[in-house]
Design a protein around this motif. Sequence first.
Motif, PDB file in Angstrom:
ATOM      1  N   ASN A 145      -4.370   3.099   2.930  1.00 55.40           N
ATOM      2  CA  ASN A 145      -5.723   3.051   3.123  1.00 55.40           C
ATOM      3  C   ASN A 145      -6.161   2.560   4.584  1.00 55.40           C
ATOM      4  O   ASN A 145      -7.376   3.371   4.590  1.00 55.40           O
ATOM      5  CB  ASN A 145      -6.239   2.019   2.057  1.00 55.40           C
ATOM      6  N   ASN A 169      -0.250   6.653  -9.179  1.00 57.63           N
ATOM      7  CA  ASN A 169      -0.700   7.478 -10.229  1.00 57.63           C
ATOM      8  C   ASN A 169      -1.002   8.966  -9.750  1.00 57.63           C
ATOM      9  O   ASN A 169      -1.307   9.642 -10.772  1.00 57.63           O
ATOM     10  CB  ASN A 169      -2.154   6.834 -10.649  1.00 57.63           C
ATOM     11  N   HIS A 170      -0.656   9.381  -8.325  1.00 53.54           N
ATOM     12  CA  HIS A 170      -1.022  10.771  -8.210  1.00 53.54           C
ATOM     13  C   HIS A 170       0.266  11.406  -8.915  1.00 53.54           C
ATOM     14  O   HIS A 170       1.588  10.986  -9.427  1.00 53.54           O
ATOM     15  CB  HIS A 170      -0.421  10.694  -6.637  1.00 53.54           C
ATOM     16  N   GLN A 229       0.813  -1.217  -0.156  1.00 54.92           N
ATOM     17  CA  GLN A 229      -0.032   0.159  -0.034  1.00 54.92           C
ATOM     18  C   GLN A 229       0.786   1.154   0.030  1.00 54.92           C
ATOM     19  O   GLN A 229       0.539   2.199  -0.548  1.00 54.92           O
ATOM     20  CB  GLN A 229      -1.143  -0.089   1.280  1.00 54.92           C
ATOM     21  N   ARG A 269      -1.866   8.181  -1.832  1.00 55.46           N
ATOM     22  CA  ARG A 269      -2.017   6.804  -1.656  1.00 55.46           C
ATOM     23  C   ARG A 269      -1.782   6.052  -3.033  1.00 55.46           C
ATOM     24  O   ARG A 269      -1.894   4.887  -2.770  1.00 55.46           O
ATOM     25  CB  ARG A 269      -3.500   6.442  -1.189  1.00 55.46           C
ATOM     26  N   SER A 270      -1.461   6.700  -4.013  1.00 54.99           N
ATOM     27  CA  SER A 270      -1.344   6.111  -5.144  1.00 54.99           C
ATOM     28  C   SER A 270      -0.211   6.489  -6.160  1.00 54.99           C
ATOM     29  O   SER A 270       0.397   7.657  -6.048  1.00 54.99           O
ATOM     30  CB  SER A 270      -2.813   6.521  -6.068  1.00 54.99           C
TER      31      SER A 270
END
Length: 209
Positions: free
Chosen positions: A205, A185-186, A17, A182-183
């Motif tokens: 998360n 892809n940010h 994560q 959290r990603s």
Amino acid sequence: MLVRLQSTLGRNDLTEQMVLLPEPNKPQTAESVNLIVAYDASPKSHAALDIAFWIAHQTRLATNAQVTVQAVYVVEENYNNQYPDIYHSAKYLPTLECPVSNLSKSVTSVLTQPKLSAITPQLQDKLLAPLQEADRIIWQARSLAEEWQGSFKSHLRFGDVGTELRKVVELEAADILFLGCRSVNHPIIKTLGADFPSAVLGIPNCIDD
């Protein structure tokens, strides 16, 4: 570090994560650990700072390493779009990297430099606005660090967020950069680049559980 955090939270998926960019291949030292947090006073950056403090505390208990937590706030370069009439003068501001207690004094000395002496009072007020906001945010990070009771530093930078974070990570030889996202892809991850000089961790998360 993440194994200890996983054990405390009763999770086994934090690495999956939280690791947004993996740790680069570089020599490691057990004598000191530097943790950098990109802080902007948002709730997610609060979470990132809290996680950094927790990991620093656990690392200090488990090892003899000197652990330093550092908060970095970047005044983004797009503030020239908000104040186009003063940006030409504002770009002469040097990078400010100083203890919070000296921040206001440093800002004042910068504004009285000869290069900015021609700014009218009205324009100087506009120039001070983002600096005063930065001062407030850095002070907030410092207040959150009081319970940490460990080594803490703060940085105020001007420019592109990804570029300035890279500079601080390289300057401080940081082991981890914490981000309040959290990603992978940010958008900020893309600005950091694949060859970033430290591991980059986000927030899990499960903290909303």
